[in-house]
Scaffold this motif. Structure first.
Motif, mmCIF file in Angstrom:
data_model
loop_
_atom_site.group_PDB
_atom_site.id
_atom_site.type_symbol
_atom_site.label_atom_id
_atom_site.label_comp_id
_atom_site.label_asym_id
_atom_site.label_seq_id
_atom_site.Cartn_x
_atom_site.Cartn_y
_atom_site.Cartn_z
ATOM 1 N N ASN A 253 0.858 -1.265 -0.038
ATOM 2 C CA ASN A 253 -0.036 -0.059 -0.120
ATOM 3 C C ASN A 253 0.778 1.238 0.105
ATOM 4 O O ASN A 253 0.614 2.315 0.985
ATOM 5 N N PHE A 254 1.858 1.314 -0.920
ATOM 6 C CA PHE A 254 2.466 2.390 -1.043
ATOM 7 C C PHE A 254 3.042 2.815 -2.690
ATOM 8 O O PHE A 254 2.973 1.879 -3.315
ATOM 9 N N LEU A 281 -2.072 -4.429 -0.299
ATOM 10 C CA LEU A 281 -1.880 -5.491 0.506
ATOM 11 C C LEU A 281 -0.978 -5.423 1.598
ATOM 12 O O LEU A 281 -0.006 -4.415 1.631
ATOM 13 N N GLY A 282 -0.978 -5.871 2.751
ATOM 14 C CA GLY A 282 -0.248 -5.839 3.819
ATOM 15 C C GLY A 282 0.867 -6.708 3.744
ATOM 16 O O GLY A 282 0.880 -7.570 2.830
ATOM 17 N N PHE A 287 2.767 -11.755 1.391
ATOM 18 C CA PHE A 287 3.471 -12.985 1.096
ATOM 19 C C PHE A 287 2.675 -14.504 1.250
ATOM 20 O O PHE A 287 2.869 -15.240 0.635
ATOM 21 N N GLY A 288 1.642 -14.133 1.929
ATOM 22 C CA GLY A 288 0.694 -15.442 2.310
ATOM 23 C C GLY A 288 0.059 -15.669 0.983
ATOM 24 O O GLY A 288 -0.206 -16.664 0.442
ATOM 25 N N ALA A 289 -0.293 -14.456 0.250
ATOM 26 C CA ALA A 289 -1.166 -14.576 -1.117
ATOM 27 C C ALA A 289 -0.252 -15.231 -2.099
ATOM 28 O O ALA A 289 -0.524 -16.024 -2.957
ATOM 29 N N GLU A 381 2.656 0.248 9.543
ATOM 30 C CA GLU A 381 3.226 -1.122 10.194
ATOM 31 C C GLU A 381 4.273 -1.079 11.022
ATOM 32 O O GLU A 381 4.432 -2.109 11.766
ATOM 33 N N PHE A 382 5.209 0.080 10.863
ATOM 34 C CA PHE A 382 6.378 -0.083 11.567
ATOM 35 C C PHE A 382 6.380 -0.460 13.056
ATOM 36 O O PHE A 382 7.267 -1.215 13.480
ATOM 37 N N LEU A 383 5.546 0.108 13.781
ATOM 38 C CA LEU A 383 5.676 -0.019 15.305
ATOM 39 C C LEU A 383 5.282 -1.474 15.683
ATOM 40 O O LEU A 383 5.294 -1.891 16.913
#
Length: 510
Positions: A253-254, A281-282, A287-289, A381-383
């Motif tokens: 998502n960037f 996608l996160g 990766f799961g996809a 996501e970073f934190l």
């Protein structure tokens, strides 16, 4: 705006199919449950309590929760249950649609005048006859109000299905938010609102026709909604040109991910493949996809796989890291690491140059000494990522405040002074454009983040597929990637990811 509207029909079709399927499934569950609950106060308490509890869960979180649940269930039954895409979105939206239908059904039936039921009993009606000939017609307006509310909720919430890999009008909204392309956001919102209003209007017509006992009109409206579902399901029909030519390109998502996905998609289109995209996608979902074959190819970063999927926290030379990832991905998930693209997009702490110089901060070690008085702006996501924990523990970083932002707004927070330091990305064009300084990592807590091309199990032996992508390997220097990113992220003369991908292809001679 015209380019945005050109994407609407296909996305609206899949959006409508998902929403109507969820509404139909919710009706099949909620109406019988509501009827039974109206006759049993205990069951009503359980049903309404459970449906209300679902409503307290944010819809985005509910969608995300179905991914590990379905992944676990698929593992228990030997595979075959998709954890991404249509199924988790359908289940989450169905649960969200239950409450207004169940509640209105129970409220309508329990609120009927007892004298009406006594009159029906007096003329010898059976329980079933009393329900369908007396009770249902009387409570229909209340039940239809719940159905119409559920329909509008479902169509609105379906925009969030983008996050689990299901195409919808949310693709436009999420892409527009990440790249600050506000025409995409407006287009997605307007199209979703139009769908909701149209479906609500049709249900309103059906309600009035049913109240007047004009069953032909009710049937016609029902047939229209069914036809809409059939037409909207067209993207799921088997392709006549063979499913082996249909490929799915994933993206996180960037901006950089959107650009690289379009660059990959253009290469595959030239090779004769029919390309669709799964954007937004996160990291874990992406990766799961690819591991489950729901995405055929996408770009990830070595450090993300290393620290996330592999749970490795040591820092090794970049080439050694890539080889270890390739070996692990193939053996454990059947995923092929085709190679690196030639640049690294590592996490990095960045500050405004004037602010850093004034405080004498040049490294993360310097930052740690003053972090208690500073505000961190991070990406979403970073934190929660293992990389942050590794950096935090290595330097004993404790910020006075930490706020997550979408990547685009994270840089805005730094510019406006709402953040003093951000968790930047080393290939981001805004670092140079905004004159930011990247802090060094003397303790080497941040692993390598080479951009790597990952291919799903179904395409590992597809020579034409691999041959189309191999020219990308090692061809993209970080300077070119930064410039491509900045073309999408800058305020003036902003380009679309498709245009930036074409520029990048020309820049590297492809």
């Amino acid at each position: 705006m015209s380019d945005a509207w050109a994407r609407v029909p296909a996305l609206a079709a899949q959006h409508l199919f998902l929403a109507l399927a969820a509404l139909a499934l919710a009706l099949a569950i909620a109406v019988p449950l509501g009827i039974r609950s109206a006759r049993s106060p205990r069951l009503a308490s359980i049903a309404l309590g459970g449906a209300s509890l679902v409503q307290t869960i944010p819809s985005l979180a509910l969608l995300a929760l179905f991914y590990p649940m379905l992944l676990w269930l698929s593992g228990r039954v030997g595979g075959g249950i998709p954890a991404l895409g249509f199924l988790p979105a359908l289940l989450a939206l169905t649960l969200y649609a239950l409450l207004p239908i169940v509640r209105n059904t129970v409220t309508g039936l329990t609120g009927l005048d007892p004298a009406i039921r006594e009159a029906a009993d007096g003329i010898g009606m059976t329980r079933r006859q009393k329900l369908w000939l007396v009770e249902v017609p009387l409570v229909l307006p209340i039940v239809m109000a719940g159905i119409r509310t559920a329909a509008v909720w479902t169509i609105g919430a379906a925009t969030l299905s983008t996050t689990v890999g299901q195409p919808s009008l949310g693709d436009l909204i999420f892409a527009g938010l990440q790249t600050q392309a506000w025409t995409l956001v407006i287009t997605g919102c307007v199209a979703a609102a139009a769908l909701a209003l149209a479906v609500d209007a049709l249900l309103g017509l059906a309600e009035r026709a049913a109240g007047e006992r004009r069953w032909r009109r009710v049937g016609a409206i029902g047939a229209l909604l069914l036809a809409a579902m059939i037409v909207a399901s067209a993207p799921f029909w088997p392709s006549r040109d063979g499913r082996d030519r249909n490929v799915v390109v994933g993206a996180k998502n960037f901006s950089e991910q959107y650009i690289l996905a379009r660059l990959i998609g253009e290469r595959l289109s030239r090779a004769g493949y029919r390309v669709t995209y799964r954007d937004g996608l996160g990291s874990a979902v992406a990766f799961g996809a690819v591991a489950t074959g729901e995405v055929d190819v996408y770009v990830d970063y070595a450090g993300t796989i290393w620290a996330g999927a592999m749970q490795r926290h040591d820092v090794v030379p970049r080439d050694q890291q890539v080889r270890a990832i390739a070996d692990w991905a193939k053996k454990s998930r059947g995923v092929t690491l085709l190679g690196t693209l030639g640049f690294e997009n590592a996490y990095a702490f960045a500050m405004r140059d004037s602010f850093a110089r004034a405080r004498g901060i040049a490294s993360i070690a310097d930052l740690a000494a003053q972090a208690g008085r500073l505000r961190l702006g991070s990406d979403l996501e970073f934190l929660d990522r293992p990389e942050w924990r590794a950096i935090r523990d290595a330097y004993r970083l404790r910020f006075g405040a930490a706020t997550p932002y979408s990547p685009t707004f994270m840089y805005r927070a730094l510019e406006s002074g709402r953040a003093d330091v951000i968790s930047a990305f080393s290939s981001d064009g805004r670092i140079a454009a905004d004159r930011l300084v990247v802090l060094s990592d003397p303790r080497q807590a941040i692993p390598g983040y080479d951009a790597i091309l990952l291919i799903g199990p179904k395409r590992g032996d597809d020579r034409a597929f691999i041959d189309a992508l191999r020219p990308l390997l090692g061809r993209i220097p970080v300077a070119a990637m930064r410039e491509a990113n900045y073309r999408v992220d800058r305020d003036a003369d902003k380009q679309t990811p498709e245009a930036a991908a074409r520029w990048l292809a020309a820049r590297i001679g492809l």
